[in-house]
Enzyme design. Structure first.
Site, PDB file in Angstrom:
ATOM      1  N   THR A 178       4.041   6.124 -13.977  1.00 36.38           N
ATOM      2  CA  THR A 178       3.443   6.231 -15.315  1.00 36.38           C
ATOM      3  C   THR A 178       4.547   6.434 -16.364  1.00 36.38           C
ATOM      4  OG1 THR A 178       3.237   8.627 -15.282  1.00 36.38           O
ATOM      5  CG2 THR A 178       1.410   7.373 -14.302  1.00 36.38           C
TER       6      THR A 178
ATOM      7  N   GLU B 135       3.292   1.439 -11.138  1.00 40.48           N
ATOM      8  CA  GLU B 135       4.743   1.415 -10.878  1.00 40.48           C
ATOM      9  C   GLU B 135       5.434   2.615 -11.518  1.00 40.48           C
ATOM     10  OE1 GLU B 135       6.537  -1.144  -9.341  1.00 40.48           O
ATOM     11  OE2 GLU B 135       5.175  -2.880  -9.364  1.00 40.48           O
TER      12      GLU B 135
ATOM     13  N   GLY C 276       0.813  -1.210   0.000  1.00 41.13           N
ATOM     14  CA  GLY C 276       0.000   0.000   0.000  1.00 41.13           C
ATOM     15  C   GLY C 276       0.846   1.261   0.000  1.00 41.13           C
TER      16      GLY C 276
ATOM     17  N   GLY D 133      12.737   1.952  -3.277  1.00 42.63           N
ATOM     18  CA  GLY D 133      13.709   0.858  -3.447  1.00 42.63           C
ATOM     19  C   GLY D 133      13.017  -0.441  -3.836  1.00 42.63           C
TER      20      GLY D 133
HETATM   21  P1  TGC Z   1      12.738  12.457  -4.572  1.00 40.01           P
HETATM   22  O1  TGC Z   1      12.977  13.688  -3.762  1.00 40.01           O
HETATM   23  O2  TGC Z   1      13.298  12.376  -5.945  1.00 40.01           O
HETATM   24  O3  TGC Z   1      13.257  11.166  -3.780  1.00 40.01           O
HETATM   25  C1  TGC Z   1      12.922  10.930  -2.409  1.00 40.01           C
HETATM   26  C2  TGC Z   1      13.945   9.977  -1.831  1.00 40.01           C
HETATM   27  O4  TGC Z   1      13.841   8.715  -2.497  1.00 40.01           O
HETATM   28  C3  TGC Z   1      15.102   8.405  -3.151  1.00 40.01           C
HETATM   29  N1  TGC Z   1      14.762   7.731  -4.410  1.00 40.01           N
HETATM   30  C4  TGC Z   1      14.885   6.417  -4.598  1.00 40.01           C
HETATM   31  N2  TGC Z   1      15.376   5.460  -3.795  1.00 40.01           N
HETATM   32  C5  TGC Z   1      15.380   4.200  -4.267  1.00 40.01           C
HETATM   33  N3  TGC Z   1      14.907   3.879  -5.495  1.00 40.01           N
HETATM   34  C6  TGC Z   1      14.391   4.822  -6.336  1.00 40.01           C
HETATM   35  N4  TGC Z   1      13.898   4.488  -7.533  1.00 40.01           N
HETATM   36  C7  TGC Z   1      14.372   6.168  -5.897  1.00 40.01           C
HETATM   37  N5  TGC Z   1      13.952   7.337  -6.426  1.00 40.01           N
HETATM   38  C8  TGC Z   1      14.188   8.290  -5.509  1.00 40.01           C
HETATM   39  C9  TGC Z   1      15.779   9.740  -3.328  1.00 40.01           C
HETATM   40  O5  TGC Z   1      17.173   9.584  -3.433  1.00 40.01           O
HETATM   41  C10 TGC Z   1      15.381  10.456  -2.059  1.00 40.01           C
HETATM   42  O6  TGC Z   1      16.159   9.945  -0.988  1.00 40.01           O
HETATM   43  P2  TGC Z   1      16.597  10.894   0.244  1.00 40.01           P
HETATM   44  O7  TGC Z   1      17.427  10.000   1.115  1.00 40.01           O
HETATM   45  O8  TGC Z   1      17.359  12.039  -0.375  1.00 40.01           O
HETATM   46  O9  TGC Z   1      15.311  11.324   0.890  1.00 40.01           O
HETATM   47  O10 TGC Z   1      11.164  12.170  -4.578  1.00 40.01           O
HETATM   48  P3  TGC Z   1       9.978  12.991  -5.227  1.00 40.01           P
HETATM   49  O11 TGC Z   1       8.984  13.231  -4.135  1.00 40.01           O
HETATM   50  O12 TGC Z   1      10.482  14.177  -6.001  1.00 40.01           O
HETATM   51  O13 TGC Z   1       9.319  11.922  -6.239  1.00 40.01           O
HETATM   52  C11 TGC Z   1      10.100  11.317  -7.169  1.00 40.01           C
HETATM   53  C12 TGC Z   1       9.299  10.364  -8.088  1.00 40.01           C
HETATM   54  C13 TGC Z   1       8.227  11.111  -8.842  1.00 40.01           C
HETATM   55  C14 TGC Z   1      10.301   9.841  -9.085  1.00 40.01           C
HETATM   56  C15 TGC Z   1       8.705   9.195  -7.323  1.00 40.01           C
HETATM   57  O14 TGC Z   1       7.950   9.588  -6.267  1.00 40.01           O
HETATM   58  C16 TGC Z   1       7.975   8.194  -8.204  1.00 40.01           C
HETATM   59  O15 TGC Z   1       8.605   7.263  -8.675  1.00 40.01           O
HETATM   60  N6  TGC Z   1       6.608   8.331  -8.434  1.00 40.01           N
HETATM   61  C17 TGC Z   1       5.842   7.261  -9.073  1.00 40.01           C
HETATM   62  C18 TGC Z   1       5.035   6.555  -8.006  1.00 40.01           C
HETATM   63  C19 TGC Z   1       4.972   5.084  -8.236  1.00 40.01           C
HETATM   64  O16 TGC Z   1       5.729   4.471  -8.982  1.00 40.01           O
HETATM   65  N7  TGC Z   1       4.058   4.449  -7.535  1.00 40.01           N
HETATM   66  C20 TGC Z   1       3.931   3.021  -7.620  1.00 40.01           C
HETATM   67  C21 TGC Z   1       2.971   2.485  -6.580  1.00 40.01           C
HETATM   68  S1  TGC Z   1       3.107   0.752  -6.372  1.00 40.01           S
HETATM   69  C22 TGC Z   1       2.429   0.106  -7.744  1.00 40.01           C
HETATM   70  O17 TGC Z   1       2.052   0.734  -8.676  1.00 40.01           O
HETATM   71  C23 TGC Z   1       2.323  -1.369  -7.748  1.00 40.01           C
HETATM   72  S2  TGC Z   1       1.568  -2.054  -9.133  1.00 40.01           S
HETATM   73  C24 TGC Z   1       1.926  -3.632  -8.745  1.00 40.01           C
HETATM   74  C25 TGC Z   1       1.559  -4.624  -9.756  1.00 40.01           C
HETATM   75  O18 TGC Z   1       0.348  -4.992  -9.776  1.00 40.01           O
HETATM   76  O19 TGC Z   1       2.486  -5.118 -10.455  1.00 40.01           O
HETATM   77  P1  FAD Z   2      -1.805  10.631 -11.215  1.00 41.18           P
HETATM   78  O1  FAD Z   2      -0.580  10.686 -10.395  1.00 41.18           O
HETATM   79  O2  FAD Z   2      -2.977  11.458 -10.782  1.00 41.18           O
HETATM   80  O3  FAD Z   2      -1.413  11.017 -12.707  1.00 41.18           O
HETATM   81  C1  FAD Z   2      -2.405  11.405 -13.690  1.00 41.18           C
HETATM   82  C2  FAD Z   2      -1.636  11.832 -14.943  1.00 41.18           C
HETATM   83  O4  FAD Z   2      -0.826  12.971 -14.662  1.00 41.18           O
HETATM   84  C3  FAD Z   2      -0.687  10.750 -15.471  1.00 41.18           C
HETATM   85  O5  FAD Z   2      -0.704  10.733 -16.872  1.00 41.18           O
HETATM   86  C4  FAD Z   2       0.678  11.216 -14.975  1.00 41.18           C
HETATM   87  O6  FAD Z   2       1.743  10.756 -15.816  1.00 41.18           O
HETATM   88  C5  FAD Z   2       0.518  12.713 -15.046  1.00 41.18           C
HETATM   89  N1  FAD Z   2       1.413  13.436 -14.125  1.00 41.18           N
HETATM   90  C6  FAD Z   2       1.473  13.335 -12.782  1.00 41.18           C
HETATM   91  N2  FAD Z   2       2.443  14.124 -12.284  1.00 41.18           N
HETATM   92  C7  FAD Z   2       3.011  14.744 -13.341  1.00 41.18           C
HETATM   93  C8  FAD Z   2       4.094  15.658 -13.478  1.00 41.18           C
HETATM   94  N3  FAD Z   2       4.798  16.118 -12.429  1.00 41.18           N
HETATM   95  N4  FAD Z   2       4.416  16.086 -14.732  1.00 41.18           N
HETATM   96  C9  FAD Z   2       3.733  15.622 -15.808  1.00 41.18           C
HETATM   97  N5  FAD Z   2       2.700  14.742 -15.734  1.00 41.18           N
HETATM   98  C10 FAD Z   2       2.370  14.316 -14.508  1.00 41.18           C
HETATM   99  N6  FAD Z   2      -0.346   1.311  -6.152  1.00 41.18           N
HETATM  100  C11 FAD Z   2       0.122   0.719  -5.016  1.00 41.18           C
HETATM  101  O7  FAD Z   2       0.596   1.390  -4.098  1.00 41.18           O
HETATM  102  N7  FAD Z   2       0.079  -0.638  -4.874  1.00 41.18           N
HETATM  103  C12 FAD Z   2      -0.442  -1.459  -5.841  1.00 41.18           C
HETATM  104  O8  FAD Z   2      -0.452  -2.685  -5.677  1.00 41.18           O
HETATM  105  C13 FAD Z   2      -0.979  -0.857  -7.022  1.00 41.18           C
HETATM  106  N8  FAD Z   2      -1.567  -1.629  -7.969  1.00 41.18           N
HETATM  107  C14 FAD Z   2      -2.205  -1.016  -9.028  1.00 41.18           C
HETATM  108  C15 FAD Z   2      -2.992  -1.790  -9.898  1.00 41.18           C
HETATM  109  C16 FAD Z   2      -3.680  -1.182 -10.948  1.00 41.18           C
HETATM  110  C17 FAD Z   2      -4.549  -2.003 -11.833  1.00 41.18           C
HETATM  111  C18 FAD Z   2      -3.560   0.214 -11.155  1.00 41.18           C
HETATM  112  C19 FAD Z   2      -4.259   0.896 -12.301  1.00 41.18           C
HETATM  113  C20 FAD Z   2      -2.783   0.969 -10.301  1.00 41.18           C
HETATM  114  C21 FAD Z   2      -2.112   0.385  -9.212  1.00 41.18           C
HETATM  115  N9  FAD Z   2      -1.404   1.148  -8.283  1.00 41.18           N
HETATM  116  C22 FAD Z   2      -0.897   0.563  -7.145  1.00 41.18           C
HETATM  117  C23 FAD Z   2      -1.410   2.603  -8.386  1.00 41.18           C
HETATM  118  C24 FAD Z   2      -0.453   3.151  -9.446  1.00 41.18           C
HETATM  119  O9  FAD Z   2       0.867   3.076  -9.035  1.00 41.18           O
HETATM  120  C25 FAD Z   2      -0.887   4.597  -9.726  1.00 41.18           C
HETATM  121  O10 FAD Z   2      -2.104   4.536 -10.442  1.00 41.18           O
HETATM  122  C26 FAD Z   2       0.164   5.370 -10.500  1.00 41.18           C
HETATM  123  O11 FAD Z   2       1.318   5.577  -9.732  1.00 41.18           O
HETATM  124  C27 FAD Z   2      -0.366   6.733 -11.002  1.00 41.18           C
HETATM  125  O12 FAD Z   2      -1.018   7.420  -9.994  1.00 41.18           O
HETATM  126  P2  FAD Z   2      -2.496   8.057 -10.251  1.00 41.18           P
HETATM  127  O13 FAD Z   2      -3.345   6.951 -10.800  1.00 41.18           O
HETATM  128  O14 FAD Z   2      -2.934   8.707  -9.003  1.00 41.18           O
HETATM  129  O15 FAD Z   2      -2.292   9.099 -11.397  1.00 41.18           O
END
Ligand code: TGC
Ligand code: FAD
Length: 392
Positions: free
Chosen positions: A373, A371, A137, A245
């Protein structure tokens, strides 16, 4: 659905780069997908249900914790093996790969890396066999791409923590036994907590009406004054870097998995193009259809090379987060493009459940979003090459 006749494309003889062990692991996973996933997955996707009966088999092929050390029940494999397993599972269905990714990289990985020895021994062996299923989560209703803004929080009550908040879009949530939850303490620092089903105030309502990842269960995590025992805090890493991470490991697996989905679409379209006769000749003998197939195999081959190299770098401990972002973004977009083209090549048949292509195409719309976008990964690459963050 038709019988699974999949033959994997290997245009640049990438098998030469794999060890005998890699090939054995890959072929075992491939055979399992053909036997246990392909015959049932279309029905489960149509019914919007995760096929729970495949959980023991997923565990046996190394789908739960492939790179987690064997002392904790994992398979103790290298990163190329992990990638090949993800490729084969997603060749079957992205939703099945999701369950495997979440369990391995988003639940077992943080417990292994950030947990205590007691937490490792308590949870990892049961997660490795599939006796326990976990979820992760991070995302909240108002914080998706920007997880650092999360509002889910916990307070130190002396003998326990009190957890409040909500997570959204959580894979496996509706049936998971436990959740690794990211929440802020009273100082605003992010920590991981293990929340178990049955804790009072914890509920996991299912998200319905998805057109994508229908064979994967998605839900919310609701925390209403949940008392979490203090021994359930993951003590060895805090801050946003801790969940990010975990994402590095999962995104790497997705880069491989997307190749599997692309290979399945390409292979299906290639076979169809040789069998489907229009204007008295196979459609594969027309220049337009050849262009589509030639571009598909070119992109698959480039993605295979990119991902293999990334696996080598990860085995050497040299892969950066930004390199992983590039591979996740490139390969998922590549697979989605191929799925869309392949669907057109099958004409009307392409929209039916007789073939896997439309299901892959719909699934990949989630994979390109979760994971991180497509846009977020581009901005990570932009930040890496320029040194400027476009997020701040
Ligand atoms: P930022 O200030 O850049 O970084 C905060 C701290 O995190 C460190 N860091 C990382 N560490 C390890 N691995 C990485 N990939 C890292 N990227 C950044 C960074 O060095 C810093 O550390 P510290 O010690 O200086 O505090 O953070 P920000 O707030 O500006 O955001 C950066 C951003 C946009 C890249 C990040 O938040 C991001 O990747 N956003 C996307 C969110 C995302 O991927 N959510 C996924 C949710 S889980 C999911 O979708 C599961 S789907 C599962 C499935 O069904 O397969
Ligand atoms: P938003 O962040 O609201 O983004 C909307 C749009 O704005 C996107 O096109 C994005 O690229 C764009 N955008 C956002 N910020 C910027 C910026 N700074 N500049 C330019 N464009 C920007 N999450 C978990 O934690 N655990 C899970 O197990 C998990 N499983 C998932 C399973 C499914 C089927 C789906 C659909 C999602 C899941 N997620 C999970 C959530 C997923 O990681 C998020 O949907 C994703 O990170 C995008 O967040 P959001 O949907 O809130 O879109």
């Amino acid at each position: 659905m038709r019988p699974d006749l999949f033959q994997a494309p290997d245009y640049y003889h990438l098998d030469d780069l794999l060890t005998d062990e890699h090939k054995l692991i890959r072929d075992t996973a491939r055979a399992w997908v053909k036997k246990e996933v392909s015959p049932i997955i279309e029905d489960f996707a149509q019914r919007a249900e995760f096929p729970k009966q495949i959980i023991p088999g997923l565990a046996e092929i190394g789908g739960f914790g492939p790179y987690i050390p064997t002392e904790y029940g994992g398979a103790g494999l290298d990163q190329i093996s992990y990638g090949l397993i993800m490729q084969e599972i997603e060749r079957g269905d992205s939703g099945v790969r999701s369950t495997s990714s979440v369990q391995s990289s988003l639940v077992m990985y943080p417990i292994w890396k950030y947990g205590t020895e007691e937490q490792r021994m308590k949870y990892l062996p049961k997660l490795a066999t599939g006796e326990y299923i976990g979820c992760f989560g991070l995302t909240e209703p108002d914080h998706g791409s920007n997880p650092g803004g999360m509002i889910t929080n916990f307070k130190d009550m002396g003998d326990h923590y009190l957890l409040n908040g909500a997570k959204m879009w959580i894979s496996n949530a509706p049936f998971a036994h436990l959740a690794v939850v990211w929440a802020k303490n009273e100082e605003g620092r992010i920590h991981g907590l293990i929340v178990e089903r049955g804790m009072e105030g914890f509920s996991t309502p299912e998200t319905h009406n998805k057109w994508s990842l229908r064979a994967s269960a998605t839900g919310e995590l609701i925390f209403d004054n949940v008392k979490v025992p203090k021994e359930n805090l993951l003590p060895n890493k805090s801050g946003l870097g801790a969940p990010l991470g975990c994402l590095d490991s999962a995104r790497y697996g997705i880069a491989w998995g997307a190749i599997g989905a692309a290979m399945d679409c390409y292979d299906t379209a290639l076979r169809y193009s040789k069998e489907r006769i229009q204007f008295d000749k196979p459609i594969g003998a027309t220049q337009l259809q050849q262009k589509k197939l030639a571009e598909m195999i070119t992109e698959i081959t480039k993605a295979q090379l990119l991902t293999w190299r990334l696996g080598v770098l990860r085995n050497e401990g040299r892969a950066t987060s930004a390199q992983i972002s590039m591979a996740k973004r490139n390969n998922v977009a590549m697979a989605l493009d191929i799925a869309r083209e392949a669907r057109q090549m099958l004409g009307g048949m392409g929209i039916t459940g007789e073939y896997s292509i439309m299901r892959h195409m719909m699934n990949l719309e989630s994979v390109v979003t979760y994971e991180g976008t497509h846009d977020i990964h581009l901005l990570i690459t932009g930040m890496d090459v320029t040194g400027f963050s476009a997020f701040k």
